[in-house]
Design a protein around this motif. Structure first.
Motif, mmCIF file in Angstrom:
data_model
loop_
_atom_site.group_PDB
_atom_site.id
_atom_site.type_symbol
_atom_site.label_atom_id
_atom_site.label_comp_id
_atom_site.label_asym_id
_atom_site.label_seq_id
_atom_site.Cartn_x
_atom_site.Cartn_y
_atom_site.Cartn_z
ATOM 1 N N ALA A 267 0.828 -1.204 0.000
ATOM 2 C CA ALA A 267 0.000 0.000 0.000
ATOM 3 C C ALA A 267 0.865 1.258 0.000
ATOM 4 C CB ALA A 267 -0.934 -0.012 1.212
ATOM 5 N N LEU A 268 1.948 1.246 0.768
ATOM 6 C CA LEU A 268 2.844 2.399 0.786
ATOM 7 C C LEU A 268 3.527 2.567 -0.568
ATOM 8 C CD1 LEU A 268 4.096 4.677 2.484
ATOM 9 C CD2 LEU A 268 5.978 3.097 3.006
ATOM 10 N N ALA A 269 3.977 1.471 -1.174
ATOM 11 C CA ALA A 269 4.618 1.543 -2.491
ATOM 12 C C ALA A 269 3.671 2.138 -3.524
ATOM 13 C CB ALA A 269 5.076 0.153 -2.923
ATOM 14 N N ASN A 270 2.399 1.796 -3.439
ATOM 15 C CA ASN A 270 1.405 2.330 -4.362
ATOM 16 C C ASN A 270 1.262 3.836 -4.197
ATOM 17 O OD1 ASN A 270 -0.677 1.856 -6.361
ATOM 18 N ND2 ASN A 270 -2.186 2.173 -4.749
ATOM 19 N N ARG A 271 1.230 4.318 -2.958
ATOM 20 C CA ARG A 271 1.116 5.754 -2.712
ATOM 21 C C ARG A 271 2.393 6.489 -3.136
ATOM 22 N NH1 ARG A 271 -0.738 3.772 2.243
ATOM 23 N NH2 ARG A 271 0.963 4.766 3.415
ATOM 24 N N PHE A 272 3.538 5.867 -2.888
ATOM 25 C CA PHE A 272 4.814 6.467 -3.267
ATOM 26 C C PHE A 272 4.897 6.649 -4.780
ATOM 27 C CE2 PHE A 272 9.432 5.940 -4.189
ATOM 28 C CZ PHE A 272 9.939 6.993 -3.435
ATOM 29 N N ALA A 273 4.503 5.625 -5.528
ATOM 30 C CA ALA A 273 4.524 5.712 -6.993
ATOM 31 C C ALA A 273 3.562 6.785 -7.489
ATOM 32 C CB ALA A 273 4.179 4.356 -7.600
#
Length: 309
Positions: A267-273
């Motif tokens: 979920a964090l990787a998705n927001r970061f991207a």
């Protein structure tokens, strides 16, 4: 926050180049993009690539590596082939790449690459398909990725010059694979696999991560079991999607190497991207202001349970 001396080491193999964007040239290439994010997020990445330091693009890549605080010992120097360049052709926020052939990163030397990696054996090896389009680079990546002891992460990154056999051979080298939804459809067609489960069984994949752009992401485990999925993240001021997949991989791997739980890390990787899509190109224009909130968010993720992969 910068990587510490005892931070997890991972090797990233492949293209380091200059993207020629409408706004101007920037140092890029999926492994370099991911390495810069990983370093900013507290890991110690080793970029293994090849440039010509005598040309303008090579000087720009070298300056980007040094400026980002990356270890330079994985860079090889080539006096015979030009540093790689890519023309990024924009249509609105969408883009396509025109990638120059027979450039320095096509000729990554296997012995030099192994020497650099063996000096600090990595916990994880990251690679893609594009830098294997030439037999020389292919041998280097396959020899390094074939070393025992490291988790092998493939960000497939299908590009011009990567055909079905090369892509499927590369898939067979990996433990974890990240693809976008279009690449997944292509790989299923090329492999003849009926679905994700059949693909994972056929290629003995431990994990498959699928990014779906505005539709979010999904992650699958052995036998194709769904591990986690999530929705897309709105980008109020979308500039472009260049490098979004590299950012996703980098944040996910940083979380994994720092012992974080899988679903929150995705979920964090998705927001970061998604946040990177508000920037022009594959790296933030102001790293000093862009990264601190993500460093804090990464540190706050829950740890994964003992014994969980």
């Amino acid at each position: 926050m910068t990587a510490s001396a005892n931070a997890p080491v991972l090797a990233l193999l492949g293209e380091a180049l200059v993207d020629r964007l409408p706004s101007g040239p920037v140092a890029a290439g999926a492994p370099l993009n991911a390495a810069r994010h990983l370093h900013a997020l507290g890991c110690e990445p080793l970029l293994v690539s090849r440039i010509n330091p005598a040309d303008e693009a090579g000087a720009q890549v070298l300056a980007a590596v040094v400026g980002a605080g990356l270890r330079p010992d994985g860079l090889q120097f080539d006096a015979q082939h030009p540093t790689g360049t890519v023309d990024v052709v924009m249509t609105g926020s969408a883009h396509r790449f025109v990638i120059q052939p027979n450039v320095a990163w096509d000729f990554i030397d296997a012995d030099l690459a192994l020497r650099a990696v063996d000096a600090a054996p990595p916990a994880l090896v990251y690679f893609g398909s594009l830098a294997q389009r030439h037999p020389v680079g292919r041998e280097a990546i396959r020899r390094v990725a074939g070393r025992p002891g490291a988790l092998r992460y493939l960000d497939l990154n299908l590009r011009e010059g990567v055909g079905d056999q090369l892509a499927l051979d590369t898939l067979a080298m990996a433990d974890w694979v990240k693809v976008n939804d279009e690449e997944l459809d292509t790989v299923l067609r090329w492999s003849g696999a009926a679905d994700v489960a059949a693909l994972m069984v056929s290629y003995r994949l431990q994990r498959l991560i699928v990014t779906r752009g505005p539709e979010g992401y999904a992650s699958f485990g052995p036998q194709g079991a769904l591990l986690a999925e999530g929705p897309g993240v709105p980008v109020p001021h979308l500039v472009d999607t260049v490098g979004a997949g590299d950012a996703f991989s980098a944040c996910l791997l940083a979380a994994h190497l720092q012992g974080k739980a899988w679903a929150p890390a995705l979920a964090l990787a998705n927001r970061f991207a998604a946040a990177l899509c508000g920037q022009a190109g594959a790296s933030p224009s102001d790293p000093a202001s862009f990264y601190p909130p993500w460093q804090a968010a990464l540190a706050a993720l829950p740890s994964r349970p003992e014994g969980a992969p």
